[in-house]
Design a protein around this motif. Structure first.
Motif, PDB file in Angstrom:
ATOM      1  N   LEU A  25     -11.315 -11.987   3.387  1.00 50.93           N
ATOM      2  CA  LEU A  25     -12.124 -10.833   3.768  1.00 50.93           C
ATOM      3  C   LEU A  25     -13.374 -10.688   2.907  1.00 50.93           C
ATOM      4  O   LEU A  25     -14.292  -9.944   3.261  1.00 50.93           O
ATOM      5  N   GLY A  26     -13.391 -11.365   1.774  1.00 47.63           N
ATOM      6  CA  GLY A  26     -14.524 -11.233   0.866  1.00 47.63           C
ATOM      7  C   GLY A  26     -14.608  -9.872   0.224  1.00 47.63           C
ATOM      8  O   GLY A  26     -15.688  -9.414  -0.160  1.00 47.63           O
ATOM      9  N   SER A  27     -13.453  -9.201   0.092  1.00 53.84           N
ATOM     10  CA  SER A  27     -13.421  -7.852  -0.480  1.00 53.84           C
ATOM     11  C   SER A  27     -12.163  -7.673  -1.313  1.00 53.84           C
ATOM     12  O   SER A  27     -11.090  -8.191  -0.959  1.00 53.84           O
ATOM     13  N   ARG A  28     -12.299  -6.933  -2.403  1.00 52.17           N
ATOM     14  CA  ARG A  28     -11.125  -6.591  -3.193  1.00 52.17           C
ATOM     15  C   ARG A  28     -10.373  -5.475  -2.489  1.00 52.17           C
ATOM     16  O   ARG A  28     -10.974  -4.488  -2.052  1.00 52.17           O
ATOM     17  N   LEU A  29      -9.056  -5.622  -2.385  1.00 54.37           N
ATOM     18  CA  LEU A  29      -8.252  -4.664  -1.639  1.00 54.37           C
ATOM     19  C   LEU A  29      -7.447  -3.725  -2.531  1.00 54.37           C
ATOM     20  O   LEU A  29      -7.136  -2.600  -2.136  1.00 54.37           O
ATOM     21  N   LEU A  30      -7.109  -4.196  -3.732  1.00 57.43           N
ATOM     22  CA  LEU A  30      -6.233  -3.422  -4.616  1.00 57.43           C
ATOM     23  C   LEU A  30      -6.778  -3.391  -6.035  1.00 57.43           C
ATOM     24  O   LEU A  30      -7.330  -4.378  -6.520  1.00 57.43           O
ATOM     25  N   TYR A  31      -6.607  -2.241  -6.687  1.00 55.30           N
ATOM     26  CA  TYR A  31      -6.759  -2.152  -8.128  1.00 55.30           C
ATOM     27  C   TYR A  31      -5.355  -2.234  -8.712  1.00 55.30           C
ATOM     28  O   TYR A  31      -4.448  -1.523  -8.271  1.00 55.30           O
ATOM     29  N   ALA A  52       0.822  -1.213   0.000  1.00 55.24           N
ATOM     30  CA  ALA A  52       0.000   0.000   0.000  1.00 55.24           C
ATOM     31  C   ALA A  52       0.855   1.261   0.000  1.00 55.24           C
ATOM     32  O   ALA A  52       0.465   2.292  -0.555  1.00 55.24           O
ATOM     33  N   GLU A  53       2.037   1.198   0.630  1.00 56.69           N
ATOM     34  CA  GLU A  53       2.916   2.363   0.724  1.00 56.69           C
ATOM     35  C   GLU A  53       3.930   2.423  -0.405  1.00 56.69           C
ATOM     36  O   GLU A  53       4.785   3.309  -0.418  1.00 56.69           O
ATOM     37  N   SER A  54       3.838   1.503  -1.363  1.00 54.34           N
ATOM     38  CA  SER A  54       4.761   1.466  -2.493  1.00 54.34           C
ATOM     39  C   SER A  54       4.016   1.777  -3.781  1.00 54.34           C
ATOM     40  O   SER A  54       2.798   1.597  -3.865  1.00 54.34           O
ATOM     41  N   PRO A  55       4.746   2.221  -4.800  1.00 52.02           N
ATOM     42  CA  PRO A  55       4.078   2.502  -6.073  1.00 52.02           C
ATOM     43  C   PRO A  55       3.662   1.256  -6.843  1.00 52.02           C
ATOM     44  O   PRO A  55       2.872   1.342  -7.778  1.00 52.02           O
ATOM     45  N   SER A  56       4.180   0.092  -6.447  1.00 51.22           N
ATOM     46  CA  SER A  56       3.838  -1.122  -7.189  1.00 51.22           C
ATOM     47  C   SER A  56       3.889  -2.329  -6.272  1.00 51.22           C
ATOM     48  O   SER A  56       4.522  -2.305  -5.212  1.00 51.22           O
ATOM     49  N   LEU A  57       3.230  -3.406  -6.698  1.00 51.72           N
ATOM     50  CA  LEU A  57       3.260  -4.652  -5.936  1.00 51.72           C
ATOM     51  C   LEU A  57       4.678  -5.209  -5.886  1.00 51.72           C
ATOM     52  O   LEU A  57       5.101  -5.753  -4.862  1.00 51.72           O
ATOM     53  N   THR A  58       5.413  -5.065  -6.984  1.00 52.81           N
ATOM     54  CA  THR A  58       6.778  -5.589  -7.040  1.00 52.81           C
ATOM     55  C   THR A  58       7.663  -4.945  -5.976  1.00 52.81           C
ATOM     56  O   THR A  58       8.405  -5.629  -5.267  1.00 52.81           O
ATOM     57  N   ASP A  99      -2.911  -2.192 -12.214  1.00 50.89           N
ATOM     58  CA  ASP A  99      -2.768  -1.950 -13.649  1.00 50.89           C
ATOM     59  C   ASP A  99      -1.298  -1.715 -13.950  1.00 50.89           C
ATOM     60  O   ASP A  99      -0.434  -1.891 -13.082  1.00 50.89           O
ATOM     61  N   SER A 100      -1.004  -1.321 -15.187  1.00 50.70           N
ATOM     62  CA  SER A 100       0.391  -1.152 -15.606  1.00 50.70           C
ATOM     63  C   SER A 100       1.106  -0.049 -14.845  1.00 50.70           C
ATOM     64  O   SER A 100       2.329  -0.011 -14.772  1.00 50.70           O
ATOM     65  N   ARG A 101       0.353   0.885 -14.262  1.00 50.84           N
ATOM     66  CA  ARG A 101       0.965   1.998 -13.530  1.00 50.84           C
ATOM     67  C   ARG A 101       1.270   1.649 -12.085  1.00 50.84           C
ATOM     68  O   ARG A 101       1.971   2.398 -11.401  1.00 50.84           O
ATOM     69  N   GLY A 102       0.750   0.551 -11.573  1.00 43.32           N
ATOM     70  CA  GLY A 102       1.004   0.159 -10.197  1.00 43.32           C
ATOM     71  C   GLY A 102      -0.259  -0.308  -9.512  1.00 43.32           C
ATOM     72  O   GLY A 102      -1.121  -0.930 -10.130  1.00 43.32           O
ATOM     73  N   VAL A 103      -0.380  -0.015  -8.226  1.00 41.05           N
ATOM     74  CA  VAL A 103      -1.535  -0.437  -7.446  1.00 41.05           C
ATOM     75  C   VAL A 103      -2.216   0.773  -6.816  1.00 41.05           C
ATOM     76  O   VAL A 103      -1.587   1.791  -6.556  1.00 41.05           O
ATOM     77  N   GLU A 104      -3.514   0.637  -6.598  1.00 46.64           N
ATOM     78  CA  GLU A 104      -4.304   1.658  -5.927  1.00 46.64           C
ATOM     79  C   GLU A 104      -5.263   0.955  -4.975  1.00 46.64           C
ATOM     80  O   GLU A 104      -5.862  -0.071  -5.319  1.00 46.64           O
ATOM     81  N   LEU A 105      -5.396   1.494  -3.777  1.00 47.96           N
ATOM     82  CA  LEU A 105      -6.251   0.856  -2.785  1.00 47.96           C
ATOM     83  C   LEU A 105      -7.726   1.074  -3.097  1.00 47.96           C
ATOM     84  O   LEU A 105      -8.131   2.169  -3.486  1.00 47.96           O
ATOM     85  N   THR A 106      -8.512   0.039  -2.905  1.00 50.09           N
ATOM     86  CA  THR A 106      -9.966   0.170  -2.969  1.00 50.09           C
ATOM     87  C   THR A 106     -10.437   0.766  -1.638  1.00 50.09           C
ATOM     88  O   THR A 106      -9.655   0.865  -0.683  1.00 50.09           O
ATOM     89  N   PRO A 107     -11.700   1.166  -1.518  1.00 49.89           N
ATOM     90  CA  PRO A 107     -12.197   1.627  -0.211  1.00 49.89           C
ATOM     91  C   PRO A 107     -11.986   0.594   0.894  1.00 49.89           C
ATOM     92  O   PRO A 107     -11.631   0.940   2.019  1.00 49.89           O
TER      93      PRO A 107
END
Length: 295
Positions: free
Chosen positions: A45-51, A15-21, A53-61
Motif C-alpha cells: 500500500l505504500g503506507s504505514r498502517l500501525l504504530y 486492529a480490534e485487539s490491544p496487541s499484535l500478539t 510500542d510496548s503498550r500495543g498497537v495503534e492505527l495510523t490514519p
C-alpha cells in the motif's frame, strides 16, 4: 494491486485487539508471521498502517481507512458465504448487531430467542453501544444491523422505523410526586435518581438533557438493568427514568407509581439502521422482518 482475504482478516483482528500478539492468536498465526504479513501489506500500500510500542498497537490514519474498507469487504464475503449455504437463504449465517440499552436488555432477548430457535444455523453477536457508535459501526461495516431510539442523524444509511416507546418517571408509592399524572424533567432533578451503568445509551442521553438545562443529575446508585432500577425505586432508594414498556411490566409485580414526562424527547421512535437492505443476507433480512412485525 492484489489483496489476500486472510491478510485483510488478520489486519482486522489486530486492529480490534490491544496487541499484535493477541490479533495474531485470533488468526491462528505466530506473532512473527503476523508481523511479516502486516509489513508486506504496508509495503504493497505504500503506507504505514500501525504504530507499535510496548503498550500495543495503534492505527495510523491510513490504517483507519484500511480498517473501514477491510470490514466492508469481509462482511460482503461473509454475506456471499451465507447466501450459498446448504441451510437456505435465511436459515444460516452470522449477524452482528449494535444496539442501545433498551434493545439489548428489554425486547431483543425475547425476539432473538424465537428467531434463533427456528434457525439453528444462525449465530448472533449482540453488542450494546452508544448511539453515535451504532451509526458509525453500521457505516463502517462493523455491524450488519443497528438498533437505535430517538432522532437519527445517519446520512448514507437506510433508517427503518419499527416501533415507538416512551420514557417515563417511576417513583415509589408514597413519594412526593406519586400523586401527579405528569412531571417535567427539570422537576425530577430535585430528587436522587437511580441510573443505569456508565456507557449505557439512556444514561448518556439523560446527561445530555441535564446539560441543556444547566442542572445536575444526582445519581445515588447505578445498576445494570431496568429491573434493578425498579427494585431500588420500590425500596425507596430514589426515582428513575426508564422506558414505559419496562415500567409497566415491572409495576405488575412491584409497588411503583408511573408518571408521564412533559418532554417532547420522552417519545422515542425505535429504528433499525442498515447500509443497503437489498444487499443483506437472508438471515439479516428475516430478523428485520421479525422486528417489523412488532415488539
Amino acid at each position: 494491486m492484489h489483496f489476500d482475504l486472510p491478510d485483510l482478516r488478520l489486519f482486522i483482528h489486530i486492529a480490534e485487539s490491544p496487541s499484535l500478539t493477541q490479533g495474531a492468536r485470533k488468526a491462528f498465526l505466530s506473532p512473527a508471521a503476523a508481523s511479516a504479513r502486516i509489513k508486506a501489506l504496508e509495503s504493497q500500500l505504500g503506507s504505514r498502517l500501525l504504530y507499535r510500542d510496548s503498550r500495543g498497537v495503534e492505527l495510523t490514519p491510513a490504517g483507519q481507512r484500511l480498517l473501514q474498507h477491510a470490514r466492508l469487504i469481509m462482511r460482503q464475503v461473509d454475506y456471499l458465504k451465507s447466501e450459498f449455504t446448504e441451510y437456505g437463504t435465511d436459515a444460516a449465517g452470522h449477524i452482528r448487531i449494535f444496539a442501545n440499552t433498551t434493545a439489548v436488555t428489554e425486547f431483543l432477548p425475547e425476539v432473538l430467542a424465537g428467531f434463533l430457535a427456528e434457525r439453528p444455523g444462525v449465530t448472533v453477536d449482540l453488542q450494546e453501544r452508544l448511539s453515535r457508535d451504532i451509526v458509525r459501526g453500521v457505516l463502517d461495516g462493523a455491524a450488519d444491523l443497528g438498533i437505535i431510539a430517538g432522532p437519527v442523524q445517519a446520512p448514507g444509511l437506510q433508517v427503518l422505523h419499527f416501533s415507538t416507546d416512551r420514557l417515563v418517571l417511576a417513583v415509589p408509592l408514597g413519594h412526593a410526586l406519586a400523586q401527579r399524572q405528569s412531571v417535567s424533567f427539570n422537576d425530577t432533578l430535585a430528587y436522587q435518581h437511580i441510573g443505569l451503568h456508565e456507557g449505557s445509551t439512556l444514561l448518556s442521553f439523560l446527561r445530555e438533557q441535564v446539560e441543556k438545562l444547566g442542572g445536575n443529575l444526582a445519581l445515588r446508585i447505578q445498576v445494570s438493568s431496568f429491573e434493578a432500577i425498579c427494585r431500588m425505586i420500590e425500596g425507596g432508594v430514589g426515582i428513575g427514568i426508564i422506558p414505559e414498556s419496562a415500567a409497566r411490566r415491572h409495576s405488575r409485580t412491584m409497588q411503583l407509581a408511573i408518571l408521564q414526562l412533559d418532554e417532547a424527547w420522552a417519545v422515542r421512535e425505535r429504528s433499525m439502521l442498515v447500509r443497503e437492505l437489498d444487499a443483506l443476507p437472508g438471515s439479516v433480512r428475516a430478523l428485520i422482518d421479525r422486528l417489523k412485525q412488532g415488539v
